[in-house]
Scaffold this active site. Structure first.
Site: not given
Length: 278
Positions: A194, A115
């Site tokens: 992302e 992430h």
């Protein structure tokens, strides 16, 4: 197969401590979320869509214990350490780090790796040490994926480019994919894209053409791996993302961005209905 992932970050922190948790006492928070979503999710065909919820480590046991019989919810951790325990080897001398073995023992089926917040943390440590070889981040994440897979955990692997990296996005994302996935079982990994440059207050969200371009690139680079949108699946973009053939799902975090911001189980279910169209 569609994939709906939920990253609950540190949404357990009560508002009096600066957090966004208004839904349940901390000790009951994981139970409240699992019990508040799993029955409604049973209406979806498990051969067509999977639901994975990533909890902070302190709540993994509570989340697993709240699972009902034949629950469609899978519980995942928000990361694993790059080293693991082993019989006759390291017994767990990893203070502050969670090994893949304990994640598996708790009852998790998967983990979230790479992430942008994890990438930033690793990059920050390297910068503090005067290191400018940030490709090391991808190598460390590769080790984490291998540890997770050695324990039979499925992996959601996040990639993304910052605003400074956007002009050379192919190079940046290509390296994250090539290095991060080297020597791993790709059939047990889903990619989350992302667009770091577009995430946050005041920033322009990535549009359909851009997301489509990236998803096509990822599929071509990886030989057709599933790709989900990791920039935040929400009510505002659910129908748009559902219209992109190359996108196989999304990663949900906050469900409310104004007023009493936070994560609310009923709004999570609304986002899923919008995305799946039922």
């Amino acid at each position: 197969m569609k994939h709906i992932f939920l990253n609950l970050k540190r949404f357990d922190v009560p508002t009096e401590f600066g957090g966004v948790n208004r839904v349940a006492p901390v000790k009951d928070w994981a139970k409240f979320i699992v019990e508040g979503t799993q029955e409604a999710l049973k209406k979806y065909d498990p051969s067509e869509v999977e639901f994975v919820q990533y909890f902070p480590e302190a709540h993994l046991l509570g989340a697993v214990e709240a699972l009902s019989e034949n629950s469609p919810v899978q519980i995942g951790s928000q990361g694993v350490y790059r080293m693991n325990t082993a019989v006759g080897g390291n017994f767990g001398a990893f203070t502050t780090n969670r090994s893949a073995s304990i994640v598996k023992a708790i009852g998790c089926s998967g983990t979230l790796i790479g992430h942008c917040e994890e990438r930033n943390d690793k990059k920050g440590v390297l910068e503090e040490a005067g290191c400018t070889d940030f490709s090391a981040v991808n190598r460390l994440l590769n080790q984490e994926i291998k540890c997770a897979q050695a324990e039979g955990l499925k992996v959601l692997y996040c990639i993304g480019e910052t605003s400074e990296e956007q002009e050379r996005w192919q190079e940046v994302l290509g390296e994250q994919l090539d290095v991060g996935l080297e020597g791993v079982d790709k059939s047990q990994v889903v990619i989350a894209y992302e667009p770091v440059w577009s995430i946050g207050p005041g920033k322009t969200p990535a549009d359909k053409p851009y997301i489509t371009k990236i998803a096509r690139f990822v599929k071509e680079r990886t030989g057709g791996m599933d790709v989900v949108y990791g920039g935040g699946l929400k009510t505002d973009n659910a129908e748009m993302l559902a219209s992109i053939d190359e996108i196989d799902g999304g990663l949900i975090a906050l469900t409310r961005f104004q007023g009493e911001i936070g994560f609310y189980p009923n709004e999570y279910l609304d986002i899923i209905r919008l995305y799946l169209g039922k």
